[in-house]
Every structure is written in C-alpha cells, then in structure tokens.
Scaffold this motif. Structure first.
Motif, mmCIF file in Angstrom:
data_model
loop_
_atom_site.group_PDB
_atom_site.id
_atom_site.type_symbol
_atom_site.label_atom_id
_atom_site.label_comp_id
_atom_site.label_asym_id
_atom_site.label_seq_id
_atom_site.Cartn_x
_atom_site.Cartn_y
_atom_site.Cartn_z
ATOM 1 N N LEU A 1 19.698 67.683 5.543
ATOM 2 C CA LEU A 1 18.303 67.427 5.869
ATOM 3 C C LEU A 1 18.122 65.914 5.843
ATOM 4 O O LEU A 1 18.365 65.274 4.825
ATOM 5 C CB LEU A 1 17.402 68.099 4.834
ATOM 6 C CG LEU A 1 15.898 68.035 5.038
ATOM 7 C CD1 LEU A 1 15.488 68.818 6.280
ATOM 8 C CD2 LEU A 1 15.188 68.591 3.805
ATOM 9 N N PHE A 2 17.752 65.357 6.971
ATOM 10 C CA PHE A 2 17.636 63.912 7.141
ATOM 11 C C PHE A 2 16.149 63.568 7.143
ATOM 12 O O PHE A 2 15.447 63.791 8.124
ATOM 13 C CB PHE A 2 18.284 63.534 8.479
ATOM 14 C CG PHE A 2 18.601 62.083 8.660
ATOM 15 C CD1 PHE A 2 17.596 61.141 8.815
ATOM 16 C CD2 PHE A 2 19.916 61.652 8.720
ATOM 17 C CE1 PHE A 2 17.889 59.807 9.013
ATOM 18 C CE2 PHE A 2 20.227 60.315 8.925
ATOM 19 C CZ PHE A 2 19.216 59.390 9.065
ATOM 20 N N LEU A 3 15.659 63.046 6.022
ATOM 21 C CA LEU A 3 14.241 62.716 5.904
ATOM 22 C C LEU A 3 14.005 61.319 6.467
ATOM 23 O O LEU A 3 14.640 60.363 6.031
ATOM 24 C CB LEU A 3 13.795 62.785 4.444
ATOM 25 C CG LEU A 3 14.043 64.130 3.746
ATOM 26 C CD1 LEU A 3 13.624 64.061 2.285
ATOM 27 C CD2 LEU A 3 13.311 65.249 4.458
ATOM 28 N N VAL A 4 13.096 61.222 7.423
ATOM 29 C CA VAL A 4 12.906 59.940 8.102
ATOM 30 C C VAL A 4 11.587 59.251 7.764
ATOM 31 O O VAL A 4 11.446 58.046 7.964
ATOM 32 C CB VAL A 4 13.019 60.102 9.641
ATOM 33 C CG1 VAL A 4 14.413 60.560 10.021
ATOM 34 C CG2 VAL A 4 11.976 61.058 10.180
ATOM 35 N N ARG B 1 5.327 65.910 -3.333
ATOM 36 C CA ARG B 1 5.672 64.853 -4.289
ATOM 37 C C ARG B 1 5.950 63.541 -3.568
ATOM 38 O O ARG B 1 5.757 62.466 -4.125
ATOM 39 C CB ARG B 1 6.892 65.266 -5.122
ATOM 40 C CG ARG B 1 8.184 65.286 -4.335
ATOM 41 C CD ARG B 1 9.336 65.953 -5.063
ATOM 42 N NE ARG B 1 10.572 65.857 -4.303
ATOM 43 C CZ ARG B 1 10.840 66.601 -3.235
ATOM 44 N NH1 ARG B 1 9.961 67.489 -2.809
ATOM 45 N NH2 ARG B 1 11.985 66.453 -2.590
ATOM 46 N N LEU B 2 6.431 63.623 -2.329
ATOM 47 C CA LEU B 2 6.752 62.395 -1.603
ATOM 48 C C LEU B 2 5.922 62.196 -0.344
ATOM 49 O O LEU B 2 5.688 61.063 0.074
ATOM 50 C CB LEU B 2 8.250 62.334 -1.277
ATOM 51 C CG LEU B 2 8.865 63.279 -0.243
ATOM 52 C CD1 LEU B 2 8.749 62.717 1.165
ATOM 53 C CD2 LEU B 2 10.334 63.506 -0.562
ATOM 54 N N VAL B 3 5.456 63.292 0.270
ATOM 55 C CA VAL B 3 4.692 63.163 1.510
ATOM 56 C C VAL B 3 3.359 62.473 1.229
ATOM 57 O O VAL B 3 2.647 62.839 0.304
ATOM 58 C CB VAL B 3 4.472 64.546 2.162
ATOM 59 C CG1 VAL B 3 3.468 64.462 3.294
ATOM 60 C CG2 VAL B 3 5.791 65.100 2.677
ATOM 61 N N PHE C 1 8.975 56.863 -1.605
ATOM 62 C CA PHE C 1 10.017 57.315 -0.675
ATOM 63 C C PHE C 1 10.549 56.132 0.132
ATOM 64 O O PHE C 1 9.804 55.458 0.825
ATOM 65 C CB PHE C 1 9.422 58.375 0.255
ATOM 66 C CG PHE C 1 10.373 58.888 1.294
ATOM 67 C CD1 PHE C 1 11.479 59.638 0.941
ATOM 68 C CD2 PHE C 1 10.154 58.626 2.639
ATOM 69 C CE1 PHE C 1 12.358 60.124 1.899
ATOM 70 C CE2 PHE C 1 11.019 59.108 3.611
ATOM 71 C CZ PHE C 1 12.123 59.855 3.241
ATOM 72 N N GLN C 2 11.838 55.866 0.001
ATOM 73 C CA GLN C 2 12.470 54.752 0.704
ATOM 74 C C GLN C 2 13.788 55.222 1.322
ATOM 75 O O GLN C 2 14.854 55.020 0.752
ATOM 76 C CB GLN C 2 12.747 53.594 -0.267
ATOM 77 C CG GLN C 2 11.523 52.961 -0.878
ATOM 78 C CD GLN C 2 10.725 52.150 0.123
ATOM 79 O OE1 GLN C 2 11.279 51.612 1.074
ATOM 80 N NE2 GLN C 2 9.430 52.072 -0.075
#
Length: 201
Positions: free
Chosen positions: A142-145, A160-162, A170-171
């Motif tokens: 899963l590639f979070l962009v 938690r991050l969105v 988130f970095q």
C-alpha cells in the motif's frame, strides 16, 4: 438506545422516510446557485470551496443537531471537517439519519475515546517498513501518497493520519518507498492510497 439511532416512532413517518431513500432528491446548488457549470464541474473549484467550518456547514444544513454542532466545533481535533459543495448537495436536508449526512457531517461522539479504541485499527503502522508504505501481504504494498481528501468520511480507518488534525505528521518519502519496492521483487501489486491519491493529479 433505538431512539438515538432512529429518531422516528410513527410507522407512517418511518415508511415515508424509507421510501424517500429510494429516490434521489437534489438540494439544488444551494449557496452556489450562481456558480457556472464549468466551475461546478471543476474539481479544483470544488476543493477551493469546501465546507470547512460550522458556519459554512450551517448554511448548507441549517437544522444541525446539537451533536452535529458540537462535532463540527471539535472536528479539527481528530479528523478535519471537509465536504465539497457537490457532495453536500447530496445530503437530504430534512433527514437527520441520511446516510450521506452521517458519512461526512461530524458528530461529537467521534471525540469520545474508549479503552478498546484503536488509533490504527488495520494495523498498518506495524507493517510499515518505510514512511508511507504498508507491506502486510507478501506480493503487494500500500503506497500512501497524501494525507488529504476532498471530503473526510467520519468512519475513516486512517483518521489518525488523514487531514493531520490529530498531529500524526504524515511524511511519505516517495524515493524511499520506491527503493523499498525495487528491493522486493516479490511485490507484484502497488495500491495507491492516502488520503485520496487523485488529488495529486
């Protein structure tokens, strides 16, 4: 308890409500009635004109419940409030349990934490070898962009991050993510997610 989740008692009222869910009723463009078709259909315009605070929300959904008002006031402490004009147009104004309304309008109950709550219910962080990449299954990652979405769904399992409302920070490091994939030839599928990866288009 039933009254809290389904406020209608009269069977005729329940029947009418259920039947109304079977037909789409557009609220028109509401406060945006003068917007040109080209702007209305432009996703960039939709993002620029999102509903982000209680005043804006009340102008579109004037009969907010106390729970929704408090939720909107506190939304930015956990998951930001964000609804595009188009999506807000799909909310059934007179129905307090309209599914779309429940999807995007914050409620104060979101701010209540229980002992069994999990900030990462899908266990993604423990399967993240590099920032922004989740490798739980052998052949896919899963590639979070991004941590941004056009609209913030209140049931988001990645809250938690969105939107970074809770300060997750988130970095993603795209280069590090790509390097990891190159070093793992068993990876056949790369799923782009976030947030909404289409916001980067």
């Amino acid at each position: 308890m039933a009254n809290e989740t389904y406020p209608y008692q009269d069977p005729a009222q329940v029947s009418e409500l259920l039947s109304s869910h079977k037909r789409f009723t557009s609220g028109g463009r509401g406060p945006w009635h003068a917007v040109s078709d080209s702007d209305w259909q432009d996703w960039r315009w939709q993002l620029k004109n999102r509903i982000n605070n209680l005043d804006q929300l009340e102008s579109v959904v004037p009969d907010l419940s106390d729970e929704e008002i408090q939720g909107a006031e506190l939304a930015n402490t956990k998951l930001s409030l964000g609804i595009t004009p188009y999506f807000s147009n799909l909310i059934h104004r007179e129905d307090p349990i309209c599914p779309i309304r429940r999807q995007v309008v914050p409620r104060v109950e979101e701010t209540v934490s229980s002992a069994w709550d999990m900030s990462d219910p899908c266990g993604e962080d423990e399967h993240s070898p590099v920032p922004g990449l989740v490798h739980r299954y052998p052949d896919r990652v899963l590639f979070l962009v991004t941590d941004r979405c056009a609209a913030y769904c209140r049931y988001c399992t990645r809250s938690r991050l969105v939107s970074n409302a809770s300060g997750y920070g988130f970095q993603p490091d795209y280069q590090e993510q790509l390097d990891y994939i190159r070093k793992h030839p068993e990876v056949r599928d790369v799923l782009f997610s976030g947030g909404d990866p289409l916001l980067l288009s």
